[in-house]
Enzyme design. Structure first.
Site, PDB file in Angstrom:
ATOM      1  N   CYS A  94      13.218  10.750   7.452  1.00  0.00           N
ATOM      2  CA  CYS A  94      13.144  10.359   8.876  1.00  0.00           C
ATOM      3  C   CYS A  94      14.461  10.531   9.590  1.00  0.00           C
ATOM      4  O   CYS A  94      14.489  10.736  10.794  1.00  0.00           O
ATOM      5  CB  CYS A  94      12.653   8.923   8.978  1.00  0.00           C
ATOM      6  N   GLU A 128       9.273  15.586  15.828  1.00  0.00           N
ATOM      7  CA  GLU A 128       9.716  15.476  14.443  1.00  0.00           C
ATOM      8  C   GLU A 128       8.892  16.463  13.612  1.00  0.00           C
ATOM      9  O   GLU A 128       7.664  16.368  13.575  1.00  0.00           O
ATOM     10  CB  GLU A 128       9.494  14.059  13.939  1.00  0.00           C
ATOM     11  N   GLU A 187       9.468   1.246  11.042  1.00  0.00           N
ATOM     12  CA  GLU A 187      10.504   2.276  10.896  1.00  0.00           C
ATOM     13  C   GLU A 187       9.779   3.600  11.024  1.00  0.00           C
ATOM     14  O   GLU A 187       8.991   3.973  10.156  1.00  0.00           O
ATOM     15  CB  GLU A 187      11.210   2.114   9.551  1.00  0.00           C
ATOM     16  N   LYS A 213       0.851  -1.191   0.000  1.00  0.00           N
ATOM     17  CA  LYS A 213       0.000   0.000   0.000  1.00  0.00           C
ATOM     18  C   LYS A 213       0.889   1.244   0.000  1.00  0.00           C
ATOM     19  O   LYS A 213       1.471   1.608   1.009  1.00  0.00           O
ATOM     20  CB  LYS A 213      -0.928   0.053   1.217  1.00  0.00           C
TER      21      LYS A 213
HETATM   22  P1  NAI Z   1       1.375   8.185   8.173  1.00  0.00           P
HETATM   23  O1  NAI Z   1       2.083   7.360   9.193  1.00  0.00           O
HETATM   24  O2  NAI Z   1      -0.055   8.495   8.367  1.00  0.00           O
HETATM   25  O3  NAI Z   1       1.493   7.465   6.732  1.00  0.00           O
HETATM   26  C1  NAI Z   1       2.404   6.440   6.386  1.00  0.00           C
HETATM   27  C2  NAI Z   1       1.647   5.287   5.724  1.00  0.00           C
HETATM   28  O4  NAI Z   1       0.756   4.713   6.676  1.00  0.00           O
HETATM   29  C3  NAI Z   1       0.769   5.704   4.540  1.00  0.00           C
HETATM   30  O5  NAI Z   1       0.808   4.697   3.555  1.00  0.00           O
HETATM   31  C4  NAI Z   1      -0.615   5.778   5.175  1.00  0.00           C
HETATM   32  O6  NAI Z   1      -1.658   5.596   4.258  1.00  0.00           O
HETATM   33  C5  NAI Z   1      -0.568   4.627   6.158  1.00  0.00           C
HETATM   34  N1  NAI Z   1      -1.532   4.703   7.256  1.00  0.00           N
HETATM   35  C6  NAI Z   1      -2.095   5.803   7.800  1.00  0.00           C
HETATM   36  N2  NAI Z   1      -2.973   5.471   8.763  1.00  0.00           N
HETATM   37  C7  NAI Z   1      -2.967   4.125   8.852  1.00  0.00           C
HETATM   38  C8  NAI Z   1      -3.635   3.174   9.665  1.00  0.00           C
HETATM   39  N3  NAI Z   1      -4.517   3.549  10.583  1.00  0.00           N
HETATM   40  N4  NAI Z   1      -3.361   1.869   9.495  1.00  0.00           N
HETATM   41  C9  NAI Z   1      -2.464   1.451   8.586  1.00  0.00           C
HETATM   42  N5  NAI Z   1      -1.804   2.301   7.764  1.00  0.00           N
HETATM   43  C10 NAI Z   1      -2.049   3.615   7.894  1.00  0.00           C
HETATM   44  O7  NAI Z   1       2.193   9.500   7.987  1.00  0.00           O
HETATM   45  P2  NAI Z   1       1.693  10.926   7.393  1.00  0.00           P
HETATM   46  O8  NAI Z   1       0.396  11.340   8.001  1.00  0.00           O
HETATM   47  O9  NAI Z   1       1.767  10.847   5.928  1.00  0.00           O
HETATM   48  O10 NAI Z   1       2.831  11.882   7.962  1.00  0.00           O
HETATM   49  C11 NAI Z   1       2.780  12.323   9.305  1.00  0.00           C
HETATM   50  C12 NAI Z   1       4.139  12.372   9.912  1.00  0.00           C
HETATM   51  O11 NAI Z   1       4.709  11.059   9.958  1.00  0.00           O
HETATM   52  C13 NAI Z   1       5.161  13.184   9.146  1.00  0.00           C
HETATM   53  O12 NAI Z   1       5.022  14.534   9.404  1.00  0.00           O
HETATM   54  C14 NAI Z   1       6.430  12.598   9.684  1.00  0.00           C
HETATM   55  O13 NAI Z   1       6.733  13.172  10.921  1.00  0.00           O
HETATM   56  C15 NAI Z   1       6.113  11.135   9.872  1.00  0.00           C
HETATM   57  N6  NAI Z   1       6.567  10.315   8.723  1.00  0.00           N
HETATM   58  C16 NAI Z   1       7.692   9.559   8.869  1.00  0.00           C
HETATM   59  C17 NAI Z   1       8.174   8.854   7.793  1.00  0.00           C
HETATM   60  C18 NAI Z   1       9.406   8.036   7.906  1.00  0.00           C
HETATM   61  O14 NAI Z   1      10.114   7.881   6.914  1.00  0.00           O
HETATM   62  N7  NAI Z   1       9.693   7.437   9.043  1.00  0.00           N
HETATM   63  C19 NAI Z   1       7.560   8.906   6.469  1.00  0.00           C
HETATM   64  C20 NAI Z   1       6.322   9.685   6.436  1.00  0.00           C
HETATM   65  C21 NAI Z   1       5.889  10.363   7.527  1.00  0.00           C
END
Ligand code: NAI
Ligand code: MG
Length: 501
Positions: free
Chosen positions: A302, A399, A268, A192
């Site tokens: 990240c 972050e 991660e 996904k």
């Molecule tokens: P997010 O954690 O919501 O999204 C990451 C993935 O998780 C996406 O594919 C999303 O559709 C999925 N997701 C969201 N809710 C879910 C759920 N309930 N169950 C399963 N999958 C789910 O991150 P978002 O909202 O895009 O970004 C928010 C913050 O997260 C950013 O500002 C940043 O601080 C952090 N982040 C960290 C990343 C990393 O590389 N460690 C990458 C992206 C965001």
């Protein structure tokens, strides 16, 4: 104020028509069962690029059924590792052949620099696939020396059907960081991509089919996290979830695994990584490293070095040079080769970063440079550096995931270690010094999954990386990642052909 580019994309590349907009299940592009679609937005302009099929629980069910069938009865897990590796090599060659179009997709979908996409992101996605293709026929168990008259060996078997939930900041690299070791292990999977960046993942599904990856082995479900993502993490027929994203959602994924089938989880998550610069550093080089550490990929990474600690002997000089260099950093259209920073991925991220900047000002930190949006449209933010930051300020703790640096002064090595470790995260850290004793002491004292000495972002597919503390667990890259997708079976027999009592 950073320099703003005024080139227009059309003068640099021709943007192709979007070819793949549907879910990819069992080797076919299909509409979602509900028929719903969602918009994917170009962060350069805020305009819609295309409408993409919106997968929901029922679509995830179909994809899991295809992956389950391909795992339980299909050829992929039963092929020799060598044969899997050959197909993966072909897949990698197809990525190389389409590098221009793939880099364009990630640029319009995520605002990433086109030149970096073409020369770094997409080639390293193909390189990652080749690395694990080479590992596919080197998956060995052990023979065991038992304490009794028994002989035993272990088999490393694929863990089964994997759900990969990936974020938007490195759409191509994240896809292959997760998919490649799982393919090499002999797993089947449902991927996904993030709702912000579905385009390249669907293109990779098409290339997988062309390369000869059997139907059902890779399924791609585009859609939202709370629907498609949640359906993956709670699915009874998925054996493992590999997740990269926010700490909050990581927690939800783990909860869903705990209350469904106890699937294996690796996470991660976020970071607040320190870069520690000592008095003996070359100040010019250290300034370049610090800027790169927070501004690369517009801070949407990240491992960004969002907390920069500079020793007092060079602090003032460092601040002056940093202010000058930050002003020359070019923000603008990511297709323009002179640009170093494109737009933030979406309006939500843009608003979040700006609200952290306001928070920093209210808390009493001083803006050395930047702090404002820029451009007439799209989600561009100036490279922003705060000084007079206290460790307990929100901008030093959370972050931000944007081009916002907190710059801090320290006196002693012990103080630097203590403050660098004063975070709930533990993803990465950087050290700048020529003193081997200092480098050794600090690198062993920082609680983080990767330490870069006199470099930053020195990623390599052969080098495992992942989090300590609340930055998660499990490693991507290296052979560690391959082992996430394998499980150990022990086979035991008596040495003599006698009934064993
Ligand atoms: P997010 O954690 O919501 O999204 C990451 C993935 O998780 C996406 O594919 C999303 O559709 C999925 N997701 C969201 N809710 C879910 C759920 N309930 N169950 C399963 N999958 C789910 O991150 P978002 O909202 O895009 O970004 C928010 C913050 O997260 C950013 O500002 C940043 O601080 C952090 N982040 C960290 C990343 C990393 O590389 N460690 C990458 C992206 C965001
Ligand atoms: Mg987008």
């Amino acid at each position: 104020m950073a320099v703003q580019s005024n080139g227009s994309s059309e003068s640099f590349v021709k943007i192709p028509e979007i070819k793949f907009k549907k879910l990819f299940i069992n080797g076919e592009f299909v509409d979602s069962i509900s028929g719903k679609t969602f918009e994917t937005i170009d962060p350069r302009t805020g305009e819609v690029i295309a409408r993409i099929a919106e997968g929901d629980k029922e679509d995830v069910d179909l994809a899991v059924k295809a992956a389950r069938d391909a795992f339980d009865h299909g050829p992929w897990p039963r092929l020799s590792g060598y044969a899997r590796g050959r197909i993966m090599m072909k897949f990698a060659d197809l990525i190389d052949e389409n590098v221009q179009e793939l880099a364009i997709l990630d640029t319009i979908d995520a605002g990433k620099l086109f030149d970096s996409g073409k020369t770094v992101d997409i080639p390293s996605a193909a390189g990652t696939l080749r690395y694990y293709a080479g590992a596919a026929d080197k998956i060995h168990g052990e023979t065991l020396k038992m304490s009794r008259e028994l002989q035993a060996y272990t088999l490393l078997e694929p863990i089964g059907v994997v759900g990969h939930i990936i974020p938007w900041n490195f759409p191509s690299l994240m896809f292959f960081m997760k998919v490649s070791p799982a393919l090499a292990a002999g797993c089947t999977m449902v991927v996904k991509p993030a709702e912000q960046t579905p385009l390249s993942a669907l293109y990779y599904a098409h290339l997988a089919k062309l390369a000869g990856i059997p139907d059902g082995v890779i399924n791609v479900i585009t859609g939202f996290g709370h629907a498609a993502g949640a359906a993956i993490s709670s699915h009874m027929d998925i054996d493992k979830v590999s997740f990269t994203g926010s700490t909050e959602v990581g927690r939800l994924v783990m909860q869903a695994a705990a209350t469904s089938n106890l699937k294996s989880v690796s996470l991660e998550l976020g970071g607040k990584s320190p870069l520690i610069i000592f008095n003996d550093a070359d100040v010019d080089k250290a300034v370049d490293l610090a800027l790169l550490g927070i501004l690369y990929n517009k801070g949407e990474i990240c491992v960004a070095s969002s907390r920069v600690f500079v020793q007092e002997g060079i602090y003032d000089k460092f601040v002056n040079k940093l202010a000058d260099k930050a002003k020359t950093w070019v923000v603008g259209d990511p297709f323009d080769p002179s640009v170093r920073q494109g737009p933030q991925v979406d309006k939500k991220q843009f608003d979040k970063i700006l609200s952290y900047i306001e928070h920093g000002k209210r808390e009493g930190a001083t803006l050395l440079t930047g702090g404002k949006p820029c451009g007439e449209k799209g989600y561009f933010i100036e490279p922003t550096v705060f000084v007079d930051v206290m460790d307990n300020m929100v901008i030093a703790k959370d972050e931000i995931f944007g081009p916002v640096m907190s710059l801090m002064k320290f006196k002693t090595i012990n103080e630097a270690i203590e403050r660098a470790n004063g975070t709930r995260y533990g993803l990465a850290a950087g050290i700048v010094t020529n003193d081997l004793n200092v480098a050794n002491t600090v690198s062993r004292s920082i609680r983080a999954g990767v330490i870069w000495i006199n470099c930053y972002f020195a990623f390599d597919r052969d080098c495992p990386y992942g989090g300590y503390k609340m930055s998660g667990f499990g490693r991507d890259f290296g052979l560690d990642a391959l082992h996430k997708y394998l499980q150990t079976k022990s086979v035991v027999t008596p040495i003599y052909n006698s009934p064993w009592l």
